[in-house]
Write an enzyme that holds these catalytic residues in place. Structure first.
Site, PDB file in Angstrom:
ATOM      1  N   GLY B  62       0.519  -1.361  -0.078  1.00 44.97           N
ATOM      2  CA  GLY B  62      -0.102  -0.014  -0.184  1.00 44.97           C
ATOM      3  C   GLY B  62       0.876   1.219  -0.072  1.00 44.97           C
ATOM      4  N   SER B  63       0.231   2.464   0.564  1.00 38.53           N
ATOM      5  CA  SER B  63       0.864   3.630   0.302  1.00 38.53           C
ATOM      6  C   SER B  63       2.109   3.984   1.222  1.00 38.53           C
ATOM      7  CB  SER B  63      -0.290   4.816   0.577  1.00 38.53           C
ATOM      8  OG  SER B  63       0.312   5.873   1.042  1.00 38.53           O
ATOM      9  N   THR B  64       2.956   4.442   0.662  1.00 38.94           N
ATOM     10  CA  THR B  64       4.250   4.932   1.500  1.00 38.94           C
ATOM     11  C   THR B  64       3.730   5.778   2.903  1.00 38.94           C
ATOM     12  OG1 THR B  64       4.560   6.755   0.126  1.00 38.94           O
ATOM     13  CG2 THR B  64       5.739   4.869  -0.494  1.00 38.94           C
ATOM     14  N   VAL B  65       2.645   6.235   2.963  1.00 37.27           N
ATOM     15  CA  VAL B  65       2.033   7.095   4.019  1.00 37.27           C
ATOM     16  C   VAL B  65       2.241   6.043   5.156  1.00 37.27           C
ATOM     17  CG1 VAL B  65       0.196   8.450   5.077  1.00 37.27           C
ATOM     18  CG2 VAL B  65       0.825   8.654   2.733  1.00 37.27           C
ATOM     19  N   GLY B  66       2.260   4.834   4.746  1.00 37.99           N
ATOM     20  CA  GLY B  66       2.110   4.036   5.983  1.00 37.99           C
ATOM     21  C   GLY B  66       3.460   4.161   6.981  1.00 37.99           C
TER      22      GLY B  66
END
Lengths: 408, 133
Positions: B62-66
């Site tokens: 998923g997103s690098t915002v992780g």
């Protein structure tokens, strides 16, 4: 990994806790991706700017990192944010959101990152040379820089691009190495692709099919006009990066590495994909329906030439639907000087800078049915903004803004 | 006690109880940054809290915002105290470093179960006690 004395100093904390953390990130990523050493980079482009995406955890992290006095040592610039700094109040952007967004931008400025707030730095004079190593993160800009400029960058995340900005280097791995830039797929395009929307659809199909692969296109009739060509290839790369994770593409007789190496830029065991039609992409990206709350163009941000073409289409018309055209603040100023912004505003449209339909808080603003010419936006809007998307050419989008509804 | 050699992503020493996921984990979207609860109803860890656990999973997606989600959890005292993965990628590596969570990878995760007592000691993992449930 072999580190220089300077790099070891950074890693040991001799230059402060903020740079130590930055170097730790670079070393860990180098280790994961098998780098033997670091490579100096000449610029960094930082994604993860919009408060809509990074939220409070991202804001807190950036605030803490800034307090450690970590500063960019190479030119570094920001991807789009969630607001247009000049017009967010007029456009009805929520105040709480805007305040958080402005704080993020201030923190990054304090870290020495320029508030370019654009996904197309190459339209405002930031144009790396062939072979130049850079650390960029916006996926469409990564694709553009690698493919059309033959600069070298991996697809960085926000923190790793910031780490590269602070330390002036990145691990030498992935697309920094020539052997990893060879095409994995030969794409034979047998149907016409003329508009930037067509190129977006083609990009969508290829991104879905090859994931992280590197395509080599044959059979494309690239527009002769330079501005049109740029718009089409920008749309192609952006869509492949959104539908898949393509960070580099080659086009026969067009892109610099395809020109330099010819077929030697293709892997021996590459796979062949033939594209006979773009219909499947049209079906996937477009949802049937007439309602249009907003027509949104400029994903990625438009160039001055694209903006002029759109202004020409709506000149002396009165729009029934809101129309936003997203670009950088610098291009908007250039457009203002040529009276293009007033032409668009007189028709009832708006030129937005610093932001775009993907990272602005549209859902919070009650915008649901969106018409766009961008395949990238059509991939992201349903999941990021719970939007219903009507996808078509620029002309069709402008027509929808004029008539107030989408016509299939 | 079983000793397993691993690759260090963020070094440290920590001991704790395992929370294990067979499925990859997307921190952005699947984990609530204000509670540490897995909120994705499709995920096998749905409803479980990752706070204070040694989190074992194959890899993140998923997103690098992780990475930021891990940081937000850490600031609220809701982060895992250690992480063990099959293959660490950018999201977890960056998240582990900025949040200072001891993390290793290149470990076969099928030898662990939720409830096991595990110790991470730099590049070594010790399975101290098997779970009885």
């Amino acid at each position: 990994m072999k580190l220089t004395e300077k790099e070891n100093d950074l890693l040991s904390g001799k230059h402060g806790a903020g740079l130590k953390k930055a170097m730790e990130i670079l070393v860990a990523l180098g280790k994961i991706y098998g780098a033997k050493e670091m490579v100096p980079v000449t610029s960094a482009q930082i994604a993860g700017i919009s408060y809509k995406n990074i939220g409070d955890p991202g804001l807190e992290f950036l605030r803490d990192w800034a307090e450690s006095n970590a500063r960019a040592h190479i030119p570094a610039f920001m991807n789009p944010a969630g607001i247009d700094r000049q017009t967010w109040r007029q456009l009805g952007f929520p105040e709480g959101f805007a305040k958080k967004q402005l704080e993020i931008i201030e923190i990054l400025k304090q870290m020495g990152v320029r508030a370019t707030l654009t996904c197309t730095p190459y339209h405002i004079g930031i144009v790396p040379q062939q072979g130049e190593h850079i650390a960029w993160s916006e996926s469409s800009a990564v694709s553009y820089a690698n493919s059309l400029l033959a600069a070298r960058t991996n697809r960085e995340g926000g923190p790793s691009a910031l780490a590269a900005a602070f330390c002036g280097r990145t691990p030498r791995c992935g697309l920094h190495l020539h052997e990893n830039r060879l095409a994995t797929h030969r794409i034979l395009v047998k149907c016409p692709a003329k508009t930037s929307a067509d190129y977006g659809m083609l990009g969508y199909l290829i991104g879905k099919k090859i994931g992280q692969g590197i395509p080599y296109f044959q059979g494309l009739e690239i527009p002769a006009n330079e501005a049109e060509r740029t718009a089409c290839l920008k749309a192609l790369g952006a869509a492949m990066a959104a539908a898949g994770a393509v960070a580099l593409f080659h086009i026969e007789k067009v892109t610099p590495e395809a020109n330099d190496y010819g077929e030697r830029i293709i892997k021996q065991d590459c796979k062949l994909i033939e594209i006979d039609s773009l219909e499947e992409a049209q079906r996937a990206l477009h949802q049937v329906g007439q309602q249009v709350d907003l027509v949104a163009l400029g994903c990625p941000h438009v160039s001055l030439e694209e903006l002029a073409a759109i202004a020409g289409l709506i000149q002396n018309r009165q729009l029934k639907s809101p129309l936003w055209i997203a670009t950088s603040a610098i291009v908007r100023e250039q457009a203002r000087a040529k009276n293009l912004v007033s032409m668009i505003e007189n028709a009832g449209g708006r030129v937005l800078a610093d932001t775009c339909m993907v990272v602005a808080p549209l859902e919070e603003m009650g915008i649901k049915h969106i018409g766009t010419n961008s395949a990238k936006a059509a991939v992201y809007l349903p999941s990021h903004q719970s939007a219903i998307v009507h996808f078509g050419t620029t002309e069709r989008c402008v027509q929808a803004a004029i008539s107030g509804h989408w016509e299939d | 006690m079983v000793k397993i050699t691993a690759r260090i992503i963020y070094s440290g020493k920590v001991q704790g109880v395992v929370l294990k996921s067979e499925a990859p984990l997307s921190f952005f979207g699947a984990v609530d940054p204000t509670t540490g609860l897995v909120k994705d109803s499709q995920h096998p860890l749905f409803g479980q809290c990752i706070a204070g656990k040694i989190l074992i999973f194959p890899y993140a997606k998923g997103s690098t915002v992780g990475s930021y989600i891990l940081y937000g959890l850490k600031k609220r005292g809701l982060a895992p105290i250690g992480m063990i993965l099959e293959e660490c990628e950018t999201i977890v590596a960056v998240g582990a470093i900025i949040s200072e969570i001891p993390t290793v990878d290149r470990v076969r995760t099928n030898q662990f179960h939720t409830g096991d007592l595990v110790r991470i000691d730099e590049g070594e993992v010790y399975l101290e006690e098997k779970s009885h449930c």
